[in-house]
Design a protein around this motif. Structure first.
Motif, PDB file in Angstrom:
ATOM      1  N   ILE A  51      45.028  35.375  57.371  1.00 53.23           N
ATOM      2  CA  ILE A  51      44.634  34.344  56.411  1.00 53.23           C
ATOM      3  C   ILE A  51      45.798  34.030  55.465  1.00 53.23           C
ATOM      4  O   ILE A  51      46.126  32.858  55.214  1.00 53.23           O
ATOM      5  CB  ILE A  51      43.400  34.792  55.606  1.00 53.23           C
ATOM      6  N   ALA A  52      46.431  35.083  54.933  1.00 57.15           N
ATOM      7  CA  ALA A  52      47.533  34.880  53.991  1.00 57.15           C
ATOM      8  C   ALA A  52      48.736  34.231  54.667  1.00 57.15           C
ATOM      9  O   ALA A  52      49.413  33.381  54.063  1.00 57.15           O
ATOM     10  CB  ALA A  52      47.932  36.214  53.364  1.00 57.15           C
ATOM     11  N   ASP A  53      49.034  34.610  55.910  1.00 51.82           N
ATOM     12  CA  ASP A  53      50.143  33.998  56.645  1.00 51.82           C
ATOM     13  C   ASP A  53      49.903  32.500  56.836  1.00 51.82           C
ATOM     14  O   ASP A  53      50.833  31.693  56.735  1.00 51.82           O
ATOM     15  CB  ASP A  53      50.307  34.659  58.009  1.00 51.82           C
ATOM     16  N   LYS A  54      48.665  32.148  57.119  1.00 55.87           N
ATOM     17  CA  LYS A  54      48.343  30.748  57.434  1.00 55.87           C
ATOM     18  C   LYS A  54      48.172  29.891  56.188  1.00 55.87           C
ATOM     19  O   LYS A  54      48.697  28.776  56.112  1.00 55.87           O
ATOM     20  CB  LYS A  54      47.059  30.706  58.267  1.00 55.87           C
ATOM     21  N   ASP A  55      47.452  30.407  55.197  1.00 58.37           N
ATOM     22  CA  ASP A  55      47.050  29.579  54.061  1.00 58.37           C
ATOM     23  C   ASP A  55      47.599  30.042  52.714  1.00 58.37           C
ATOM     24  O   ASP A  55      47.324  29.406  51.690  1.00 58.37           O
ATOM     25  CB  ASP A  55      45.519  29.510  53.982  1.00 58.37           C
ATOM     26  N   GLY A  56      48.325  31.140  52.690  1.00 59.73           N
ATOM     27  CA  GLY A  56      48.874  31.637  51.435  1.00 59.73           C
ATOM     28  C   GLY A  56      47.932  32.599  50.728  1.00 59.73           C
ATOM     29  O   GLY A  56      46.743  32.688  51.042  1.00 59.73           O
ATOM     30  N   LEU A  57      48.487  33.282  49.755  1.00 65.91           N
ATOM     31  CA  LEU A  57      47.735  34.315  49.044  1.00 65.91           C
ATOM     32  C   LEU A  57      46.594  33.723  48.221  1.00 65.91           C
ATOM     33  O   LEU A  57      45.557  34.366  48.039  1.00 65.91           O
ATOM     34  CB  LEU A  57      48.681  35.104  48.135  1.00 65.91           C
ATOM     35  N   ALA A  58      46.764  32.494  47.749  1.00 65.28           N
ATOM     36  CA  ALA A  58      45.728  31.860  46.928  1.00 65.28           C
ATOM     37  C   ALA A  58      44.433  31.656  47.713  1.00 65.28           C
ATOM     38  O   ALA A  58      43.349  31.604  47.122  1.00 65.28           O
ATOM     39  CB  ALA A  58      46.225  30.526  46.387  1.00 65.28           C
ATOM     40  N   ALA A  59      44.551  31.545  49.032  1.00 67.78           N
ATOM     41  CA  ALA A  59      43.371  31.315  49.866  1.00 67.78           C
ATOM     42  C   ALA A  59      42.662  32.613  50.243  1.00 67.78           C
ATOM     43  O   ALA A  59      41.576  32.576  50.836  1.00 67.78           O
ATOM     44  CB  ALA A  59      43.764  30.566  51.139  1.00 67.78           C
ATOM     45  N   LEU A  60      43.266  33.730  49.901  1.00 68.97           N
ATOM     46  CA  LEU A  60      42.720  35.025  50.317  1.00 68.97           C
ATOM     47  C   LEU A  60      41.699  35.541  49.307  1.00 68.97           C
ATOM     48  O   LEU A  60      41.953  35.575  48.109  1.00 68.97           O
ATOM     49  CB  LEU A  60      43.855  36.044  50.470  1.00 68.97           C
ATOM     50  N   SER A  61      40.552  35.961  49.816  1.00 68.71           N
ATOM     51  CA  SER A  61      39.531  36.612  48.991  1.00 68.71           C
ATOM     52  C   SER A  61      38.755  37.564  49.880  1.00 68.71           C
ATOM     53  O   SER A  61      38.771  37.444  51.117  1.00 68.71           O
ATOM     54  CB  SER A  61      38.580  35.589  48.376  1.00 68.71           C
ATOM     55  N   MET A  62      38.097  38.514  49.261  1.00 68.39           N
ATOM     56  CA  MET A  62      37.277  39.437  50.035  1.00 68.39           C
ATOM     57  C   MET A  62      36.182  38.662  50.772  1.00 68.39           C
ATOM     58  O   MET A  62      35.842  38.975  51.910  1.00 68.39           O
ATOM     59  CB  MET A  62      36.667  40.496  49.116  1.00 68.39           C
ATOM     60  N   ASN A  63      35.642  37.636  50.124  1.00 67.92           N
ATOM     61  CA  ASN A  63      34.602  36.818  50.734  1.00 67.92           C
ATOM     62  C   ASN A  63      35.131  36.081  51.967  1.00 67.92           C
ATOM     63  O   ASN A  63      34.455  35.998  52.991  1.00 67.92           O
ATOM     64  CB  ASN A  63      34.061  35.817  49.713  1.00 67.92           C
ATOM     65  N   LYS A  64      36.372  35.544  51.857  1.00 70.72           N
ATOM     66  CA  LYS A  64      36.988  34.824  52.978  1.00 70.72           C
ATOM     67  C   LYS A  64      37.216  35.763  54.163  1.00 70.72           C
ATOM     68  O   LYS A  64      36.939  35.401  55.315  1.00 70.72           O
ATOM     69  CB  LYS A  64      38.315  34.220  52.516  1.00 70.72           C
ATOM     70  N   VAL A  65      37.695  36.952  53.892  1.00 74.65           N
ATOM     71  CA  VAL A  65      37.916  37.923  54.961  1.00 74.65           C
ATOM     72  C   VAL A  65      36.589  38.298  55.608  1.00 74.65           C
ATOM     73  O   VAL A  65      36.470  38.363  56.840  1.00 74.65           O
ATOM     74  CB  VAL A  65      38.629  39.183  54.417  1.00 74.65           C
TER      75      VAL A  65
END
Length: 256
Positions: free
Chosen positions: A44-58
């Protein structure tokens, strides 16, 4: 994780990285794993950056509830630490006794910068302390190999590792920012200054900028005359000067 408590009193994320602690006693019917969670977070972070990362997203990407993740990794900070450690598990050239220390240091910087190139979010996570997770400590160990046969004490060796690591981090940050801007549509000429060369030569005067003016007019500031550049790549040039400084320090120590 191993089936015992964190007897070393390490922070939770660090303990998990070393396999310390207990497995969740209860969880979803289709069990997760720490490796799955970390790998998904990295994707997720590789594709969309750290701002897009959340526990909910994972969790949603994996098809689980957010609470399911917390049974394995207690917080997002712990997840970030585990992500950084995971991407530091990289192949490294076999330790060759015939390779001189300068080339070993070059290789360490190349590998370190490569991690940031491959995972641009890496440097977006603030430094919160010394490396203490297994793969990050392997990187320290690899860096120390380059100093193995040098006339240095342990404090000097670690200072050199810090110097090389800091340079790699700086280079990686600049490269990351350049790549992001280019991907967003910025012109390559904006980085080397060619897009602004004509305007700058009118705006920058010898009276206002006495030392910059001749450099600008020569084309060196905006890289107009690359064929006349005897330095080569800016990042390599900087690294070679650092290695020159280390070599000078070694010579002075031998002379004592």
């Amino acid at each position: 994780m191993k089936d015992h408590e964190n007897e070393e009193n390490l922070p939770s994320g660090v303990a998990i990285s070393w396999g310390l602690g207990k497995q969740p006693q209860r969880g979803p019917k289709r069990e997760l794993s720490i490796k799955q969670i970390v790998e998904t977070a990295i994707e997720i972070a590789d594709k969309d950056g750290l701002a897009a990362l959340s526990m909910n997203k994972v969790a949603s990407t994996l098809g689980f509830t957010t609470m399911s993740l917390y049974r394995y990794i207690p917080s997002k900070d712990d997840l970030l630490l585990l992500m950084q450690d995971a991407v530091c598990d990289v192949p490294f050239p076999t330790d060759d006794e015939e390779t001189d220390w300068r080339e070993k240091m070059r290789e360490y910087v190349r590998v370190s910068t490569g991690i940031i190139q491959d995972h641009p979010w890496f440097n977006d996570i603030p430094i919160s302390g010394i490396p203490v997770t297994p793969n990050q400590l392997k990187m320290v160990d690899i860096a120390l190999r380059s100093t193995r046969d040098l006339l240095l004490n342990d404090y000097e060796k670690m200072s050199i590792v810090l110097l090389l690591s800091g340079y790699a981090r700086w280079c990686g940050t600049i490269m990351k920012d350049m790549n992001r801007a280019l991907q967003a549509g910025k012109s390559p000429g904006a980085f080397n200054g060619i897009d602004y060369s004509t305007a700058l030569k009118k705006l920058v005067t010898p009276e206002g900028y006495p030392d910059l003016y001749p450099v600008l007019m020569s084309g060196a500031y905006t890289e107009e005359n690359e064929e006349e550049n005897t330095v080569g790549d800016d990042f390599d040039f900087g690294l070679e000067r650092i290695l020159d400084g280390i070599e000078h320090y070694l010579i002075s120590k031998r002379a004592q």
